[in-house]
Design a protein around this motif. Structure first.
Motif, short mmCIF file in Angstrom:
data_model
loop_
_atom_site.label_atom_id
_atom_site.label_comp_id
_atom_site.label_asym_id
_atom_site.label_seq_id
_atom_site.Cartn_x
_atom_site.Cartn_y
_atom_site.Cartn_z
N GLU A 178 0.81 -1.23 0.00
CA GLU A 178 0.00 0.00 0.00
C GLU A 178 0.83 1.27 0.00
O GLU A 178 0.47 2.25 -0.64
CB GLU A 178 -0.94 0.01 1.20
N ASP A 179 1.93 1.27 0.75
CA ASP A 179 2.76 2.47 0.85
C ASP A 179 3.85 2.46 -0.21
O ASP A 179 4.58 1.47 -0.35
CB ASP A 179 3.42 2.55 2.23
N GLN A 185 7.59 1.65 -8.11
CA GLN A 185 6.29 0.98 -8.06
C GLN A 185 6.13 0.05 -9.24
O GLN A 185 6.67 0.31 -10.33
CB GLN A 185 5.16 2.00 -8.07
N SER A 206 8.43 10.99 -5.73
CA SER A 206 7.31 10.89 -4.80
C SER A 206 6.44 12.13 -4.92
O SER A 206 6.95 13.25 -5.04
CB SER A 206 7.84 10.77 -3.37
N ARG A 228 4.57 13.11 -2.49
CA ARG A 228 4.59 13.72 -1.17
C ARG A 228 5.89 14.46 -0.88
O ARG A 228 5.90 15.44 -0.15
CB ARG A 228 4.39 12.66 -0.09
N GLU A 259 14.21 1.76 1.11
CA GLU A 259 13.20 1.21 2.03
C GLU A 259 12.86 -0.24 1.66
O GLU A 259 12.74 -1.10 2.54
CB GLU A 259 11.93 2.06 2.00
N LEU A 273 7.36 2.87 -1.78
CA LEU A 273 8.67 2.70 -1.16
C LEU A 273 9.79 3.18 -2.07
O LEU A 273 9.71 3.05 -3.29
CB LEU A 273 8.92 1.23 -0.84
#
Length: 149
Positions: A52-53, A99, A89, A91, A59, A55
């Motif tokens: 879901e997150d 991904q 990203s 964010r 990570e 990376l």
């Protein structure tokens, strides 16, 4: 166990048993994943990246327990097969994430089914309760030990 004493001596050693069980499972997995054009390590990377997150490579490497250089090579290989993509990203523009592409997610779904079936066949000589117990015992061993001394 039956057999000569040298065989019994080896098959009573945990390291020997783990090593040879691992080799047998790796060989079966390699054959099973061959039609997908990926190996077990690449499948693990896809699985971690499909969480879901989003990376970063670093990570994902941490979650998989592999070094940075190995992770770069794995992601490069998956990117070369158009199964993952690197991008900034949303964010944090300073951070790059990796991904799976739609093709990567599709392959992950199909290859995971094959992986599960391969593991089921590998464990088939055991009673279902014994197979479940073995998996739980290994999970306990792996998760309860520090990874570095």
């Amino acid at each position: 166990m039956t057999g000569d004493s040298s065989t019994d001596l080896l098959t009573s050693r945990l390291g020997y048993l783990f090593k040879h069980a691992h080799l047998q499972l790796t060989e079966a997995s390699t054959r099973a994943l061959e039609p997908f054009g990926i190996g077990g390590r690449e499948l693990a990377v896809l699985a971690v990246l499909a969480g879901e997150d989003p990376l970063s490579q670093l990570e994902a490497a941490g979650r998989l327990g592999v070094d940075r250089t190995t992770m770069v090579a794995l992601v490069d290989a998956l990117e070369g097969k158009a199964l993952v993509e690197r991008r900034r990203s949303e964010r944090d523009r300073r951070r790059n994430i990796v991904q799976p592409t739609p093709a990567g997610r599709d392959l992950l779904h199909r290859a995971e089914q094959t992986r599960r079936e391969t593991e089921r066949r590998f464990l088939a000589p055991l009673a279902p309760a014994d197979a479940d117990g073995l998996v739980r015992a290994l999970q306990t061993l792996v998760t309860s030990r520090p990874t570095a001394d």
